[in-house]
Design an enzyme around this catalytic site. Structure first.
Site, short mmCIF file in Angstrom:
data_model
loop_
_atom_site.label_atom_id
_atom_site.label_comp_id
_atom_site.label_asym_id
_atom_site.label_seq_id
_atom_site.Cartn_x
_atom_site.Cartn_y
_atom_site.Cartn_z
N THR A 195 -0.28 -0.55 8.14
CA THR A 195 -0.83 -0.69 6.79
C THR A 195 -1.46 0.61 6.29
O THR A 195 -1.53 0.84 5.09
CB THR A 195 -1.86 -1.84 6.71
OG1 THR A 195 -2.98 -1.55 7.54
CG2 THR A 195 -1.24 -3.15 7.15
N LEU A 241 -2.61 -1.22 1.32
CA LEU A 241 -2.36 -2.57 0.82
C LEU A 241 -1.96 -3.41 2.05
O LEU A 241 -0.79 -3.61 2.35
CB LEU A 241 -1.25 -2.56 -0.23
CG LEU A 241 -0.99 -3.90 -0.92
CD1 LEU A 241 -2.21 -4.35 -1.72
CD2 LEU A 241 0.24 -3.81 -1.83
N HIS A 242 -3.01 -3.89 2.75
CA HIS A 242 -2.81 -4.48 4.08
C HIS A 242 -1.95 -5.76 4.07
O HIS A 242 -0.90 -5.83 4.69
CB HIS A 242 -4.17 -4.85 4.70
CG HIS A 242 -5.09 -3.71 4.93
ND1 HIS A 242 -4.92 -2.81 5.95
CD2 HIS A 242 -6.22 -3.33 4.27
CE1 HIS A 242 -5.91 -1.92 5.93
NE2 HIS A 242 -6.71 -2.21 4.91
N ASP A 243 -2.48 -6.81 3.44
CA ASP A 243 -1.99 -8.15 3.77
C ASP A 243 -0.63 -8.50 3.20
O ASP A 243 0.07 -9.36 3.76
CB ASP A 243 -3.01 -9.20 3.31
CG ASP A 243 -4.26 -9.18 4.17
OD1 ASP A 243 -4.22 -8.56 5.26
OD2 ASP A 243 -5.26 -9.77 3.76
N THR A 245 1.86 -6.93 3.54
CA THR A 245 2.89 -6.55 4.53
C THR A 245 3.46 -7.77 5.23
O THR A 245 4.62 -7.78 5.62
CB THR A 245 2.33 -5.59 5.59
OG1 THR A 245 1.18 -6.18 6.20
CG2 THR A 245 1.95 -4.24 4.99
#
Ligand SMILES: [Ca+2]
Length: 312
Positions: A195, A241-243, A245
């Site tokens: 991420t 933009l972590h989640d 993914t």
């Protein structure tokens, strides 16, 4: 046939992007429910933010079930320093009018997974893993019934983001993470190593804004607010933009690469609590329990996210 998923989440904006990208992809994904947990902010706010996002996208038919308000045994740690007091600072969204759906999230997860066929439901985990651990404890057959667990969490060579050693989702409830990693269901883990390659640069955010819809405008501002903190912290252009993914992996797994390895979680040391210990070089006898993704094609990821958000 679209793949059936449950989104377990503690919405800050990157969770909300994940939820909306999933809902914008009905040919590939069927969202059975959104389940909320305490994490980035307390449960009352994560449950509210999930509904704000659904109302913004006019997808209020998706039920939101609230779950655990605290980790299994530890005191809750939150992340207002990143996302602001509401978890959604940076853009004013109206108070949601859709109600929470009846049912405690871990029980709803059990019901939905056991009602489906074997290997039918995928859990998409975007938060501390408390709800999933509670569901596994409630129904011992749950793990064998799941298609897969795909989670954003952990870190390897990237180091931690809440302590030098630990990533936030795992750190908040390490005991829950252990139970999930050892449950026996196929687990895919998307760590900070991925991420932190996926940054909300100004160019990408302007592309999002140019879509010109209320959804695009809201997330332009929400992600811009998060980006300010991350840019100061990391010295990068843009924030991770972590989640989203997790949803991108379900839609286009070839954007990612990794390998099957053993991952364990430190639960005792005060120095390294919540650290994911990744046996990348197979130097132990511990069996591989996780598909650990380390690389992402960030351009393709943002192309996908922006294209899907543009459908709403
Ligand atoms: Ca999250």
């Amino acid at each position: 046939m679209p793949r059936s998923i449950i989104l377990d989440t503690d919405p800050s904006p990157d969770d909300a992007v994940a939820i909306l990208v999933a809902l914008a992809s009905p040919e590939e994904l069927e969202v059975l429910a959104v389940t909320t947990v305490a994490g980035n902010v307390p449960l009352s706010l994560t449950s509210k933010n999930a509904r704000k996002a659904l109302e913004l996208a006019k997808r209020t038919e998706t039920p939101v079930h609230a779950g655990a308000s605290a980790p299994l045994i530890r005191k809750l740690v939150t992340a207002e320093h990143v996302h602001g007091r509401t978890g959604f600072d940076g853009y004013e969204l109206p108070e949601p009018s859709m109600p929470l759906a009846a049912g405690f999230a871990p029980e709803v997860i059990v019901d939905l997974v056991m009602r489906g066929g074997r290997g039918e439901v995928t859990l998409c985990c975007l938060a501390p893993l408390t709800n999933i651990a509670l569901a596994l404890a409630k129904e011992p057959r749950l793990a064998g019934q799941l298609k897969e667990i795909v989670l954003m969490g952990g870190a390897f060579s990237e180091g931690g983001n809440i302590t030098p050693a630990a990533e936030f989702n795992i750190f908040v409830d390490p005991e829950a993470a252990v139970r999930v990693l050892e449950c026996g269901a196929p687990v895919t883990m998307i760590p900070l190593d991925c991420t932190h390659q996926a940054l909300t640069t100004s160019t990408r955010l302007e592309r999002l804004r140019a879509i010109g819809t209320p959804v695009a405008e809201a997330f332009y501002h929400l992600l811009k607010f998060n980006k300010i903190f991350d840019e100061q912290k990391y010295g990068w252009e843009g924030g991770p933009l972590h989640d989203a993914t997790v949803i991108a992996y379900l839609l286009a797994p070839d954007i990612f690469s990794g390998r099957r390895v053993n991952v364990t979680v430190e639960c005792a040391s005060s120095l390294t609590l919540g650290m994911t210990v990744v046996d990348w070089w197979a130097v132990t006898e511990r069996a591989a329990n996780v598909l650990f993704l380390r690389e992402i094609d960030a351009d393709r990821y943002f192309d996908l996210v922006i294209e899907r958000l543009g459908r709403l």
